[in-house]
Motif scaffolding. Structure first.
Motif, mmCIF file in Angstrom:
data_model
loop_
_atom_site.group_PDB
_atom_site.id
_atom_site.type_symbol
_atom_site.label_atom_id
_atom_site.label_comp_id
_atom_site.label_asym_id
_atom_site.label_seq_id
_atom_site.Cartn_x
_atom_site.Cartn_y
_atom_site.Cartn_z
ATOM 1 N N ASP A 79 1.022 -1.526 0.318
ATOM 2 C CA ASP A 79 0.165 0.159 -0.213
ATOM 3 C C ASP A 79 0.568 1.119 -0.028
ATOM 4 O OD1 ASP A 79 -1.658 -2.131 1.011
ATOM 5 O OD2 ASP A 79 -2.779 -0.835 1.619
ATOM 6 N N SER A 80 2.056 0.893 0.726
ATOM 7 C CA SER A 80 3.225 2.546 1.232
ATOM 8 C C SER A 80 3.711 2.425 0.038
ATOM 9 C CB SER A 80 4.037 2.264 2.219
ATOM 10 O OG SER A 80 3.951 1.985 2.802
ATOM 11 N N PHE A 129 0.567 4.061 -2.592
ATOM 12 C CA PHE A 129 0.647 5.348 -2.433
ATOM 13 C C PHE A 129 1.441 6.540 -2.762
ATOM 14 C CE2 PHE A 129 -1.523 3.867 1.376
ATOM 15 C CZ PHE A 129 -3.205 3.648 0.193
ATOM 16 N N ILE A 188 1.618 7.027 -6.481
ATOM 17 C CA ILE A 188 0.296 8.224 -7.178
ATOM 18 C C ILE A 188 0.967 9.194 -7.053
ATOM 19 C CG2 ILE A 188 -2.140 7.948 -6.322
ATOM 20 C CD1 ILE A 188 -2.459 5.281 -6.045
ATOM 21 N N GLU A 189 1.582 9.334 -5.729
ATOM 22 C CA GLU A 189 1.546 10.956 -5.760
ATOM 23 C C GLU A 189 2.817 11.830 -6.359
ATOM 24 O OE1 GLU A 189 -1.219 11.426 -3.534
ATOM 25 O OE2 GLU A 189 0.104 12.516 -2.384
ATOM 26 N N ASN A 199 9.798 9.769 -1.102
ATOM 27 C CA ASN A 199 9.036 8.669 -0.610
ATOM 28 C C ASN A 199 9.273 7.609 -1.560
ATOM 29 O OD1 ASN A 199 8.148 9.995 1.675
ATOM 30 N ND2 ASN A 199 6.670 11.202 0.264
ATOM 31 N N PHE A 204 -6.656 2.033 -5.665
ATOM 32 C CA PHE A 204 -6.431 3.552 -4.665
ATOM 33 C C PHE A 204 -6.049 4.129 -5.792
ATOM 34 C CE2 PHE A 204 -3.660 -0.037 -1.286
ATOM 35 C CZ PHE A 204 -5.234 0.115 -0.671
#
Lengths: 261, 261
Positions: free
Chosen positions: B28-29, B32, B35-36, B150, B213
Protein backbone atom coordinates in the motif's frame (compact mmCIF):
# COMPACT_ATOMS: atom_id res chain seq x y z
CA UNK A 1 -0.01 11.36 -21.08
CA UNK A 2 0.64 14.72 -22.63
CA UNK A 3 3.62 16.99 -22.73
CA UNK A 4 3.45 19.95 -20.36
CA UNK A 5 5.79 22.90 -20.13
CA UNK A 6 6.33 25.90 -17.90
CA UNK A 7 5.00 26.09 -14.39
CA UNK A 8 1.74 24.39 -13.35
CA UNK A 9 0.89 27.36 -11.20
CA UNK A 10 1.09 29.51 -14.30
CA UNK A 11 -1.21 27.39 -16.30
CA UNK A 12 -3.97 26.22 -14.07
CA UNK A 13 -4.70 27.90 -10.84
CA UNK A 14 -6.44 30.93 -12.25
CA UNK A 15 -9.38 28.77 -13.33
CA UNK A 16 -12.18 27.50 -11.07
CA UNK A 17 -12.42 24.07 -12.67
CA UNK A 18 -8.71 23.27 -12.24
CA UNK A 19 -8.76 24.65 -8.69
CA UNK A 20 -11.66 22.30 -7.89
CA UNK A 21 -9.91 19.34 -9.53
CA UNK A 22 -6.81 20.06 -7.49
CA UNK A 23 -8.84 20.19 -4.26
CA UNK A 24 -10.39 16.80 -5.03
CA UNK A 25 -7.00 15.29 -5.90
CA UNK A 26 -5.53 16.71 -2.69
CA UNK A 27 -8.10 14.74 -0.69
CA UNK A 28 -6.39 11.56 -1.86
CA UNK A 29 -2.98 12.91 -0.80
CA UNK A 30 -4.26 13.83 2.65
CA UNK A 31 -5.90 10.44 3.16
CA UNK A 32 -2.85 8.52 1.91
CA UNK A 33 -0.64 10.49 4.30
CA UNK A 34 -2.95 9.86 7.27
CA UNK A 35 -3.12 6.13 6.49
CA UNK A 36 0.68 6.07 6.40
CA UNK A 37 0.94 7.90 9.72
CA UNK A 38 -1.49 5.41 11.27
CA UNK A 39 1.08 2.63 10.68
CA UNK A 40 2.85 3.95 13.76
CA UNK A 41 1.52 4.55 17.26
CA UNK A 42 1.54 8.07 18.69
CA UNK A 43 5.23 7.84 19.68
CA UNK A 44 4.91 10.71 22.13
CA UNK A 45 8.66 11.06 22.95
CA UNK A 46 9.02 12.46 19.43
CA UNK A 47 6.98 15.50 20.46
CA UNK A 48 8.56 15.94 23.89
CA UNK A 49 10.40 19.26 24.30
CA UNK A 50 12.56 17.90 27.06
CA UNK A 51 14.03 14.98 25.14
CA UNK A 52 16.38 16.93 22.89
CA UNK A 53 19.62 17.93 24.55
CA UNK A 54 20.59 20.64 22.05
CA UNK A 55 23.27 23.04 23.13
CA UNK A 56 21.76 25.91 21.16
CA UNK A 57 18.06 25.36 21.76
CA UNK A 58 17.25 22.99 24.55
CA UNK A 59 13.49 23.42 24.47
CA UNK A 60 12.82 21.87 21.09
CA UNK A 61 11.38 18.42 20.37
CA UNK A 62 12.83 15.99 17.83
CA UNK A 63 9.65 16.54 15.81
CA UNK A 64 10.13 20.33 15.82
CA UNK A 65 13.78 19.92 14.85
CA UNK A 66 12.90 17.51 12.03
CA UNK A 67 10.12 19.65 10.52
CA UNK A 68 12.19 22.83 10.75
CA UNK A 69 15.32 21.30 9.22
CA UNK A 70 13.25 19.60 6.49
CA UNK A 71 11.88 22.99 5.55
CA UNK A 72 15.39 24.45 5.42
CA UNK A 73 16.33 21.73 2.93
CA UNK A 74 13.12 22.08 0.93
CA UNK A 75 13.65 25.82 0.80
CA UNK A 76 17.10 25.27 -0.71
CA UNK A 77 15.38 23.03 -3.27
CA UNK A 78 13.07 25.93 -4.14
CA UNK A 79 9.91 24.71 -2.43
CA UNK A 80 8.80 28.07 -1.05
CA UNK A 81 9.09 29.92 -4.34
CA UNK A 82 5.79 28.16 -5.15
CA UNK A 83 2.69 30.07 -3.99
CA UNK A 84 1.11 26.70 -3.12
CA UNK A 85 3.65 26.00 -0.36
CA UNK A 86 3.66 27.62 3.08
CA UNK A 87 6.32 26.86 5.66
CA UNK A 88 5.60 25.90 9.27
CA UNK A 89 8.77 27.70 10.37
CA UNK A 90 9.09 30.48 7.78
CA UNK A 91 11.68 32.55 9.68
CA UNK A 92 15.17 32.67 8.16
CA UNK A 93 14.64 30.08 5.45
CA UNK A 94 17.59 29.95 3.01
CA UNK A 95 17.16 31.03 -0.63
CA UNK A 96 16.75 28.44 -3.40
CA UNK A 97 19.95 27.00 -4.89
CA UNK A 98 18.52 27.19 -8.40
CA UNK A 99 17.03 30.41 -9.78
CA UNK A 100 13.21 30.23 -9.59
CA UNK A 101 11.30 29.84 -12.86
CA UNK A 102 9.62 32.93 -14.16
CA UNK A 103 5.93 32.77 -13.52
CA UNK A 104 3.12 35.27 -13.58
CA UNK A 105 1.72 35.43 -10.05
CA UNK A 106 -1.89 34.24 -9.80
CA UNK A 107 -2.45 35.55 -6.29
CA UNK A 108 -2.96 39.16 -5.27
CA UNK A 109 0.29 39.97 -3.39
CA UNK A 110 -1.13 41.27 -0.07
CA UNK A 111 -3.00 37.98 0.49
CA UNK A 112 -0.32 35.66 -0.87
CA UNK A 113 1.60 35.55 2.40
CA UNK A 114 -1.29 34.48 4.65
CA UNK A 115 0.02 31.61 6.77
CA UNK A 116 -2.04 29.79 9.42
CA UNK A 117 0.34 26.89 9.86
CA UNK A 118 0.78 27.49 13.58
CA UNK A 119 -2.93 26.72 13.99
CA UNK A 120 -2.66 23.67 11.71
CA UNK A 121 0.36 22.34 13.58
CA UNK A 122 -1.37 22.60 16.96
CA UNK A 123 -4.56 20.99 15.67
CA UNK A 124 -2.56 18.17 14.11
CA UNK A 125 -0.59 17.31 17.24
CA UNK A 126 -3.22 17.95 19.88
CA UNK A 127 -6.40 16.78 18.18
CA UNK A 128 -5.87 14.79 15.00
CA UNK A 129 -2.95 12.58 15.96
CA UNK A 130 -4.72 10.96 18.94
CA UNK A 131 -7.66 10.18 16.61
CA UNK A 132 -5.62 8.40 13.94
CA UNK A 133 -2.66 6.83 15.78
CA UNK A 134 -2.86 4.08 18.38
CA UNK A 135 -1.49 4.68 21.88
CA UNK A 136 2.04 3.50 22.38
CA UNK A 137 5.62 3.84 21.26
CA UNK A 138 7.38 1.76 18.60
CA UNK A 139 10.63 3.72 18.77
CA UNK A 140 10.59 4.55 15.04
CA UNK A 141 10.74 8.30 15.56
CA UNK A 142 12.51 9.33 12.35
CA UNK A 143 10.07 7.50 10.07
CA UNK A 144 7.16 8.79 12.14
CA UNK A 145 8.41 12.38 11.87
CA UNK A 146 8.77 12.05 8.09
CA UNK A 147 5.23 10.74 7.99
CA UNK A 148 4.00 13.65 10.14
CA UNK A 149 5.67 16.06 7.75
CA UNK A 150 3.78 14.52 4.81
CA UNK A 151 0.47 14.86 6.67
CA UNK A 152 1.17 18.43 7.74
CA UNK A 153 2.26 19.58 4.31
CA UNK A 154 -0.75 17.93 2.62
CA UNK A 155 -3.13 19.56 5.10
CA UNK A 156 -1.39 22.93 4.90
CA UNK A 157 -1.39 22.88 1.10
CA UNK A 158 -5.12 22.09 1.04
CA UNK A 159 -6.07 24.73 3.60
CA UNK A 160 -3.93 27.50 2.10
CA UNK A 161 -5.36 26.59 -1.29
CA UNK A 162 -8.18 28.80 -0.06
CA UNK A 163 -6.14 31.67 -1.49
CA UNK A 164 -6.55 30.30 -5.02
CA UNK A 165 -10.21 29.49 -4.39
CA UNK A 166 -10.83 33.04 -3.20
CA UNK A 167 -8.91 34.55 -6.09
CA UNK A 168 -10.83 32.68 -8.81
CA UNK A 169 -14.16 33.36 -7.09
CA UNK A 170 -13.30 37.04 -6.78
CA UNK A 171 -12.16 37.28 -10.40
CA UNK A 172 -15.29 35.48 -11.57
CA UNK A 173 -17.62 37.92 -9.90
CA UNK A 174 -15.90 40.80 -8.03
CA UNK A 175 -19.14 42.69 -7.45
CA UNK A 176 -20.39 39.87 -5.20
CA UNK A 177 -17.54 40.44 -2.78
CA UNK A 178 -16.53 44.10 -3.00
CA UNK A 179 -19.23 45.51 -0.66
CA UNK A 180 -18.40 43.03 2.11
CA UNK A 181 -14.66 43.57 1.61
CA UNK A 182 -15.07 47.37 1.81
CA UNK A 183 -17.18 46.94 4.97
CA UNK A 184 -14.57 44.51 6.38
CA UNK A 185 -17.55 42.25 7.09
CA UNK A 186 -16.08 38.82 7.82
CA UNK A 187 -19.45 37.23 8.54
CA UNK A 188 -20.89 38.37 5.24
CA UNK A 189 -17.82 37.03 3.40
CA UNK A 190 -18.08 33.73 5.26
CA UNK A 191 -21.73 33.46 4.20
CA UNK A 192 -20.84 34.15 0.57
CA UNK A 193 -18.26 31.35 0.72
CA UNK A 194 -20.43 28.74 2.45
CA UNK A 195 -22.40 26.15 0.49
CA UNK A 196 -23.71 23.57 2.93
CA UNK A 197 -24.78 20.99 0.37
CA UNK A 198 -21.32 21.11 -1.27
CA UNK A 199 -19.66 20.70 2.12
CA UNK A 200 -21.85 17.72 2.97
CA UNK A 201 -20.94 16.11 -0.34
CA UNK A 202 -17.22 16.65 0.34
CA UNK A 203 -17.54 15.10 3.81
CA UNK A 204 -19.25 12.05 2.32
CA UNK A 205 -16.66 11.78 -0.43
CA UNK A 206 -13.64 11.89 1.87
CA UNK A 207 -15.29 9.35 4.18
CA UNK A 208 -15.80 7.05 1.19
CA UNK A 209 -12.22 7.62 0.05
CA UNK A 210 -10.89 6.73 3.51
CA UNK A 211 -12.91 3.52 3.39
CA UNK A 212 -11.64 2.62 -0.08
CA UNK A 213 -7.99 3.61 0.37
CA UNK A 214 -7.76 2.21 3.92
CA UNK A 215 -9.16 -1.25 3.22
CA UNK A 216 -7.17 -4.48 3.13
CA UNK A 217 -7.24 -5.59 -0.50
CA UNK A 218 -6.94 -9.24 -1.43
CA UNK A 219 -7.13 -10.97 -4.78
CA UNK A 220 -10.20 -13.11 -4.11
CA UNK A 221 -12.18 -10.52 -2.21
CA UNK A 222 -14.67 -8.63 -4.29
CA UNK A 223 -16.73 -7.17 -1.52
CA UNK A 224 -14.62 -5.32 1.02
CA UNK A 225 -17.51 -3.98 3.04
CA UNK A 226 -16.78 -6.01 6.20
CA UNK A 227 -13.13 -5.10 6.07
CA UNK A 228 -11.60 -3.11 8.88
CA UNK A 229 -10.12 0.19 7.80
CA UNK A 230 -6.59 1.52 8.50
CA UNK A 231 -8.04 4.85 9.61
CA UNK A 232 -11.53 5.56 10.87
CA UNK A 233 -13.46 7.03 7.87
CA UNK A 234 -15.65 9.11 10.16
CA UNK A 235 -12.52 10.79 11.56
CA UNK A 236 -11.64 11.93 8.03
CA UNK A 237 -15.15 13.26 7.52
CA UNK A 238 -14.88 15.07 10.88
CA UNK A 239 -11.41 16.39 9.95
CA UNK A 240 -12.90 17.97 6.84
CA UNK A 241 -16.10 19.21 8.47
CA UNK A 242 -14.54 20.63 11.64
CA UNK A 243 -11.13 21.83 10.45
CA UNK A 244 -10.13 21.55 6.79
CA UNK A 245 -13.16 23.30 5.30
CA UNK A 246 -13.59 25.93 8.07
CA UNK A 247 -9.87 26.75 7.95
CA UNK A 248 -9.91 26.96 4.15
CA UNK A 249 -12.79 29.41 4.41
CA UNK A 250 -10.91 31.34 7.09
CA UNK A 251 -8.01 31.66 4.62
CA UNK A 252 -10.44 32.73 1.89
CA UNK A 253 -11.95 35.44 4.10
CA UNK A 254 -8.51 36.73 5.14
CA UNK A 255 -7.42 36.74 1.50
CA UNK A 256 -10.51 38.61 0.32
CA UNK A 257 -10.11 41.21 3.07
CA UNK A 258 -6.74 42.06 1.50
CA UNK A 259 -7.99 41.74 -2.10
CA UNK A 260 -8.54 45.47 -2.65
CA UNK A 261 -5.30 46.60 -0.94
CA UNK B 1 -6.41 0.39 19.15
CA UNK B 2 -4.04 -1.31 21.55
CA UNK B 3 -1.14 -0.06 23.60
CA UNK B 4 2.27 -1.02 22.24
CA UNK B 5 5.63 -0.60 23.90
CA UNK B 6 9.31 -1.05 23.08
CA UNK B 7 10.57 -1.28 19.53
CA UNK B 8 8.48 -2.80 16.74
CA UNK B 9 11.55 -4.46 15.34
CA UNK B 10 12.08 -6.19 18.66
CA UNK B 11 8.62 -7.55 18.86
CA UNK B 12 7.60 -8.67 15.43
CA UNK B 13 10.14 -9.20 12.77
CA UNK B 14 11.42 -12.54 14.01
CA UNK B 15 8.10 -14.16 13.08
CA UNK B 16 7.03 -15.24 9.58
CA UNK B 17 3.41 -14.14 9.93
CA UNK B 18 4.28 -10.57 10.98
CA UNK B 19 6.95 -10.34 8.28
CA UNK B 20 4.31 -11.35 5.69
CA UNK B 21 1.80 -8.85 7.09
CA UNK B 22 4.39 -6.11 6.89
CA UNK B 23 5.19 -6.98 3.27
CA UNK B 24 1.50 -6.76 2.35
CA UNK B 25 1.12 -3.45 4.19
CA UNK B 26 4.21 -2.09 2.45
CA UNK B 27 2.52 -2.70 -0.92
CA UNK B 28 0.00 0.00 0.00
CA UNK B 29 2.80 2.42 0.93
CA UNK B 30 4.62 1.82 -2.35
CA UNK B 31 1.45 2.30 -4.40
CA UNK B 32 0.42 5.45 -2.50
CA UNK B 33 3.88 6.92 -3.06
CA UNK B 34 3.82 6.12 -6.80
CA UNK B 35 0.35 7.63 -7.18
CA UNK B 36 1.64 10.77 -5.46
CA UNK B 37 4.68 10.94 -7.71
CA UNK B 38 2.43 10.59 -10.76
CA UNK B 39 0.82 13.95 -9.86
CA UNK B 40 3.89 15.58 -11.40
CA UNK B 41 5.44 15.09 -14.82
CA UNK B 42 8.96 13.73 -15.10
CA UNK B 43 10.54 17.14 -14.42
CA UNK B 44 13.85 16.10 -15.90
CA UNK B 45 15.88 19.23 -14.90
CA UNK B 46 15.61 17.89 -11.33
CA UNK B 47 17.84 14.95 -12.29
CA UNK B 48 20.28 16.94 -14.44
CA UNK B 49 23.83 16.90 -13.09
CA UNK B 50 24.71 20.10 -14.89
CA UNK B 51 21.98 22.24 -13.37
CA UNK B 52 23.45 22.62 -9.90
CA UNK B 53 26.19 25.21 -9.65
CA UNK B 54 27.64 24.00 -6.35
CA UNK B 55 31.07 25.29 -5.45
CA UNK B 56 32.03 22.08 -3.68
CA UNK B 57 30.51 19.47 -5.97
CA UNK B 58 29.46 20.77 -9.33
CA UNK B 59 28.42 17.44 -10.82
CA UNK B 60 25.46 16.76 -8.60
CA UNK B 61 21.78 17.11 -9.53
CA UNK B 62 19.19 18.85 -7.35
CA UNK B 63 17.61 15.41 -6.87
CA UNK B 64 20.91 13.91 -5.68
CA UNK B 65 21.48 16.86 -3.35
CA UNK B 66 17.94 16.60 -1.93
CA UNK B 67 18.04 12.84 -1.29
CA UNK B 68 21.51 13.00 0.26
CA UNK B 69 20.72 15.94 2.53
CA UNK B 70 17.38 14.38 3.52
CA UNK B 71 19.26 11.30 4.64
CA UNK B 72 21.67 13.43 6.67
CA UNK B 73 18.69 14.91 8.50
CA UNK B 74 16.94 11.55 8.90
CA UNK B 75 20.15 10.07 10.24
CA UNK B 76 20.28 12.79 12.91
CA UNK B 77 16.70 11.83 13.76
CA UNK B 78 17.87 8.23 14.28
CA UNK B 79 16.49 6.69 11.08
CA UNK B 80 19.46 4.45 10.33
CA UNK B 81 19.65 2.90 13.76
CA UNK B 82 16.65 0.85 12.54
CA UNK B 83 17.62 -2.35 10.69
CA UNK B 84 14.64 -1.73 8.35
CA UNK B 85 16.20 1.44 6.91
CA UNK B 86 19.02 1.55 4.38
CA UNK B 87 20.50 4.80 3.13
CA UNK B 88 21.02 5.65 -0.53
CA UNK B 89 24.13 7.66 0.38
CA UNK B 90 25.39 5.83 3.46
CA UNK B 91 28.86 7.43 3.51
CA UNK B 92 29.56 9.86 6.37
CA UNK B 93 26.04 9.99 7.81
CA UNK B 94 25.94 11.83 11.14
CA UNK B 95 25.09 9.97 14.35
CA UNK B 96 21.59 10.21 15.89
CA UNK B 97 20.91 13.17 18.19
CA UNK B 98 19.02 10.97 20.65
CA UNK B 99 20.56 7.76 22.01
CA UNK B 100 19.11 4.74 20.13
CA UNK B 101 16.68 2.52 22.02
CA UNK B 102 18.05 -0.77 23.21
CA UNK B 103 16.87 -3.57 20.97
CA UNK B 104 17.87 -7.16 20.47
CA UNK B 105 19.04 -7.45 16.86
CA UNK B 106 16.86 -9.76 14.77
CA UNK B 107 19.27 -9.95 11.84
CA UNK B 108 22.51 -11.92 11.71
CA UNK B 109 25.15 -9.14 11.72
CA UNK B 110 27.17 -10.09 8.60
CA UNK B 111 24.04 -9.83 6.44
CA UNK B 112 22.49 -6.82 8.16
CA UNK B 113 24.54 -4.31 6.18
CA UNK B 114 23.59 -5.56 2.68
CA UNK B 115 22.62 -2.48 0.67
CA UNK B 116 21.54 -2.57 -2.98
CA UNK B 117 20.18 0.97 -3.08
CA UNK B 118 22.45 2.02 -5.93
CA UNK B 119 20.68 -0.54 -8.12
CA UNK B 120 17.26 0.59 -6.83
CA UNK B 121 18.07 4.25 -7.47
CA UNK B 122 19.12 3.57 -11.07
CA UNK B 123 16.08 1.42 -11.77
CA UNK B 124 13.82 4.08 -10.31
CA UNK B 125 15.19 6.95 -12.37
CA UNK B 126 15.90 5.15 -15.60
CA UNK B 127 13.04 2.67 -15.85
CA UNK B 128 10.21 3.25 -13.40
CA UNK B 129 9.87 7.03 -13.54
CA UNK B 130 9.19 7.18 -17.31
CA UNK B 131 6.46 4.54 -16.79
CA UNK B 132 4.57 6.41 -14.07
CA UNK B 133 5.16 10.11 -14.78
CA UNK B 134 3.96 12.03 -17.83
CA UNK B 135 6.47 13.77 -20.06
CA UNK B 136 6.98 17.42 -19.28
CA UNK B 137 8.08 19.89 -16.66
CA UNK B 138 5.84 21.67 -14.16
CA UNK B 139 8.71 23.40 -12.35
CA UNK B 140 7.75 21.99 -8.94
CA UNK B 141 11.12 20.36 -8.34
CA UNK B 142 11.20 20.47 -4.54
CA UNK B 143 7.83 18.77 -4.11
CA UNK B 144 8.74 16.27 -6.83
CA UNK B 145 12.03 15.43 -5.11
CA UNK B 146 10.24 14.89 -1.79
CA UNK B 147 7.84 12.60 -3.60
CA UNK B 148 10.72 10.69 -5.22
CA UNK B 149 12.28 10.23 -1.80
CA UNK B 150 9.04 8.68 -0.50
CA UNK B 151 8.93 6.27 -3.46
CA UNK B 152 12.59 5.34 -3.14
CA UNK B 153 12.44 4.76 0.60
CA UNK B 154 9.25 2.67 0.30
CA UNK B 155 10.81 0.52 -2.44
CA UNK B 156 14.13 0.23 -0.62
CA UNK B 157 12.43 -0.77 2.63
CA UNK B 158 10.41 -3.46 0.83
CA UNK B 159 13.35 -4.88 -1.08
CA UNK B 160 15.76 -4.91 1.88
CA UNK B 161 13.02 -6.54 3.92
CA UNK B 162 14.37 -9.64 2.20
CA UNK B 163 16.85 -9.78 5.07
CA UNK B 164 14.03 -10.36 7.57
CA UNK B 165 12.31 -12.80 5.23
CA UNK B 166 15.54 -14.79 4.86
CA UNK B 167 16.22 -14.72 8.59
CA UNK B 168 12.79 -16.08 9.58
CA UNK B 169 12.90 -18.72 6.84
CA UNK B 170 16.38 -19.79 7.90
CA UNK B 171 15.41 -19.92 11.59
CA UNK B 172 12.28 -21.91 10.76
CA UNK B 173 14.18 -24.63 8.95
CA UNK B 174 17.98 -24.14 8.83
CA UNK B 175 18.62 -27.60 7.42
CA UNK B 176 16.84 -26.63 4.19
CA UNK B 177 19.39 -23.90 3.52
CA UNK B 178 22.68 -24.97 5.12
CA UNK B 179 23.90 -27.29 2.31
CA UNK B 180 23.36 -24.62 -0.38
CA UNK B 181 24.92 -21.92 1.84
CA UNK B 182 28.00 -24.13 2.48
CA UNK B 183 28.28 -24.82 -1.27
CA UNK B 184 27.81 -21.08 -1.99
CA UNK B 185 25.19 -22.24 -4.50
CA UNK B 186 23.21 -19.11 -5.38
CA UNK B 187 21.01 -20.90 -7.91
CA UNK B 188 19.99 -23.54 -5.39
CA UNK B 189 19.18 -20.82 -2.83
CA UNK B 190 17.18 -18.88 -5.40
CA UNK B 191 15.17 -22.03 -6.15
CA UNK B 192 14.48 -22.60 -2.46
CA UNK B 193 13.17 -19.03 -2.20
CA UNK B 194 10.99 -19.05 -5.34
CA UNK B 195 7.29 -19.92 -5.19
CA UNK B 196 5.74 -19.04 -8.52
CA UNK B 197 2.12 -19.31 -7.46
CA UNK B 198 2.76 -16.96 -4.52
CA UNK B 199 4.50 -14.47 -6.80
CA UNK B 200 1.61 -14.57 -9.28
CA UNK B 201 -0.82 -13.88 -6.46
CA UNK B 202 1.24 -10.90 -5.27
CA UNK B 203 1.39 -9.46 -8.80
CA UNK B 204 -2.39 -9.77 -9.08
CA UNK B 205 -2.89 -8.21 -5.66
CA UNK B 206 -0.70 -5.15 -6.30
CA UNK B 207 -2.39 -4.64 -9.67
CA UNK B 208 -5.78 -4.70 -7.92
CA UNK B 209 -4.51 -2.33 -5.23
CA UNK B 210 -3.25 0.13 -7.87
CA UNK B 211 -6.68 0.04 -9.49
CA UNK B 212 -8.49 0.63 -6.19
CA UNK B 213 -6.15 3.26 -4.73
CA UNK B 214 -5.67 5.08 -8.04
CA UNK B 215 -9.33 5.47 -8.98
CA UNK B 216 -11.30 8.71 -8.88
CA UNK B 217 -13.82 8.24 -6.07
CA UNK B 218 -17.12 10.07 -6.09
CA UNK B 219 -20.08 9.88 -3.75
CA UNK B 220 -22.65 8.61 -6.24
CA UNK B 221 -20.40 6.17 -8.04
CA UNK B 222 -20.62 2.60 -6.85
CA UNK B 223 -18.96 0.91 -9.75
CA UNK B 224 -15.58 2.42 -10.56
CA UNK B 225 -14.65 -0.09 -13.24
CA UNK B 226 -14.68 2.35 -16.14
CA UNK B 227 -12.68 4.87 -14.17
CA UNK B 228 -9.25 5.91 -15.39
CA UNK B 229 -6.47 5.19 -12.93
CA UNK B 230 -3.82 7.60 -11.64
CA UNK B 231 -1.10 5.04 -12.35
CA UNK B 232 -1.24 2.15 -14.76
CA UNK B 233 -2.03 -0.96 -12.65
CA UNK B 234 -0.10 -3.21 -15.02
CA UNK B 235 3.03 -1.10 -14.41
CA UNK B 236 2.73 -1.89 -10.69
CA UNK B 237 2.35 -5.59 -11.45
CA UNK B 238 5.39 -5.37 -13.73
CA UNK B 239 7.34 -3.44 -11.07
CA UNK B 240 6.74 -6.28 -8.63
CA UNK B 241 7.32 -9.10 -11.11
CA UNK B 242 10.42 -7.69 -12.77
CA UNK B 243 12.12 -5.78 -9.94
CA UNK B 244 10.66 -5.80 -6.42
CA UNK B 245 10.38 -9.56 -6.02
CA UNK B 246 13.59 -10.50 -7.89
CA UNK B 247 15.57 -7.88 -5.95
CA UNK B 248 14.05 -9.02 -2.65
CA UNK B 249 15.16 -12.56 -3.48
CA UNK B 250 18.60 -11.27 -4.46
CA UNK B 251 18.83 -9.68 -0.98
CA UNK B 252 17.65 -12.95 0.58
CA UNK B 253 20.29 -14.96 -1.27
CA UNK B 254 23.06 -12.50 -0.31
CA UNK B 255 21.87 -12.58 3.30
CA UNK B 256 21.77 -16.38 3.45
CA UNK B 257 25.27 -16.63 1.94
CA UNK B 258 26.50 -14.68 5.00
CA UNK B 259 24.21 -16.50 7.46
CA UNK B 260 26.84 -18.99 8.69
CA UNK B 261 29.69 -16.42 8.94
Amino acid sequence: MGESGGNVVDKNLGNLETVRESLIRQEDSIIFSLIERAKHPINSPLYDDKKMPFADDSSVSLFHFFVKESEVLQSKAGCYTSPEENAFFPENLPPPLLPPLNSTPVLHPPGASININEKILNLYIETLLPLIAAKGDDGNYAVTAASDLNCLQALSRRIHFGKFVAEVKFKDCPEDYIPAIRAKDKDALMKLLTFESVEERIKKRVEKKAMIFGQDVDVQDNDNKGNKCKINPSVVSQLYGDWVMPLTKFVQVEYLLRRLD
